[in-house]
Motif scaffolding. Sequence first.
Motif, PDB file in Angstrom:
ATOM      1  N   TRP A  80       0.886  -1.067   0.018  1.00 15.13           N
ATOM      2  CA  TRP A  80      -0.160  -0.018   0.046  1.00 15.13           C
ATOM      3  C   TRP A  80       0.930   1.180   0.043  1.00 15.13           C
TER       4      TRP A  80
ATOM      5  N   HIS B   7      -6.244   0.522   3.570  1.00 15.93           N
ATOM      6  CA  HIS B   7      -6.864   1.037   2.351  1.00 15.93           C
ATOM      7  C   HIS B   7      -7.522   2.458   2.739  1.00 15.93           C
TER       8      HIS B   7
ATOM      9  N   ILE C 297     -10.056   2.131  -4.223  1.00 16.15           N
ATOM     10  CA  ILE C 297      -8.495   1.563  -4.142  1.00 16.15           C
ATOM     11  C   ILE C 297      -8.224   1.350  -5.686  1.00 16.15           C
TER      12      ILE C 297
END
Length: 360
Positions: free
Chosen positions: A162, A229, A299
């Motif tokens: 991420w 996220h 996302i």
Amino acid sequence: MMRKVSRLLVCLLVAFSLVGTGFLVTPADAAPKYRWKLAMTWPTNFPIFGDAVVKMADMVKEMSGGEMEIRIDSKNKHKAPFGVLDMVKAGQYEMGHSASYYWKGKDINTMPFTTMPFGMIAPEQYAWFYYGGGMELMREVYDKHGVYSFPGGNTSNQMGGWFQKEIKSLADLKGLKMRIPGFAGEVLSKLGVVVTNIPAGELYTALDRGTIDALEWVGPSLDLNMGFHKIAPNYYTGWHEPATELQFLVNQKKFDALPKHLQAIVETAMKFAAYDMYARSYNDSAVNWAKIEKEFPHIKIRTFPKEVIAAMKKVNNELLEATAAKDATFKKIYDSQKDYMKKVRKWTEISDYTYLKDNL
Ligand code: CA
């Protein structure tokens, strides 16, 4: 009177000598004869990884008919998520559950037994462990530590992590603060990334507070529950952990002291729990992937630019060659993995790859 007492003593002696021979059945409520403790790197009630440990311990208890029990301590209890190898080595815990690449600071040769960047995928790696010489090499490395190391569950191919900002070129890696363990951490560090390793329980806070700009953890199976996220919407595909195998650690002396049937039970339970975790990880990733597509359209699924991947590959090869040149054991493991991958990948290509390529 004396004769009665001595007859009783004889009876007791006979009874004691029969225990363990199978002639006397231990009552179901009797205390277990072997009580072990296991230290895991993960927090209390940690899904998938922790569940694999519980499954292993439950199986040992069931299969031994209660003769052996394993108590599990999470990192909340022992407070040393990265001290598991030391605690098992010292005999403070008979067993541990962790990842071999966490010991890179203690013994570089423990690293290749978790996963390697651009290395084997899970079926290939299991084949290497069990039939391609991997287990023997792992035993050789861990013998020095008085520890028996055993595959402890596979996550399957991991996601690249991420990132708060998109990575558009190699320049974007310079000065980036990222949590990424293992050999991949070494690779990124050569490319200018400031690399750290942070235990699972502290990852969200570190990313939220900006202590790090990016992190990799596992993949959809576990990442979604961690909430990354919400802070970093760029989710990259993987290159660094194509088949992450966790690790059971057993203190060798304690293992040797177990009767043969309990040794077989512990080994069987570890092997079952590891493979079960692989199936579970694959399922949970698929379930959560569908969730990402449906519930979290913000996302952004990305793949690193070709230039970045090419640089990672180049640095990875250079690092592997340099490490192998310095360390004969590392060279032996590296050569074994390289040779095995060459062989097994040809089969993967003509079987799974061809099938998927033609039928997706
Ligand atoms: Ca990872």
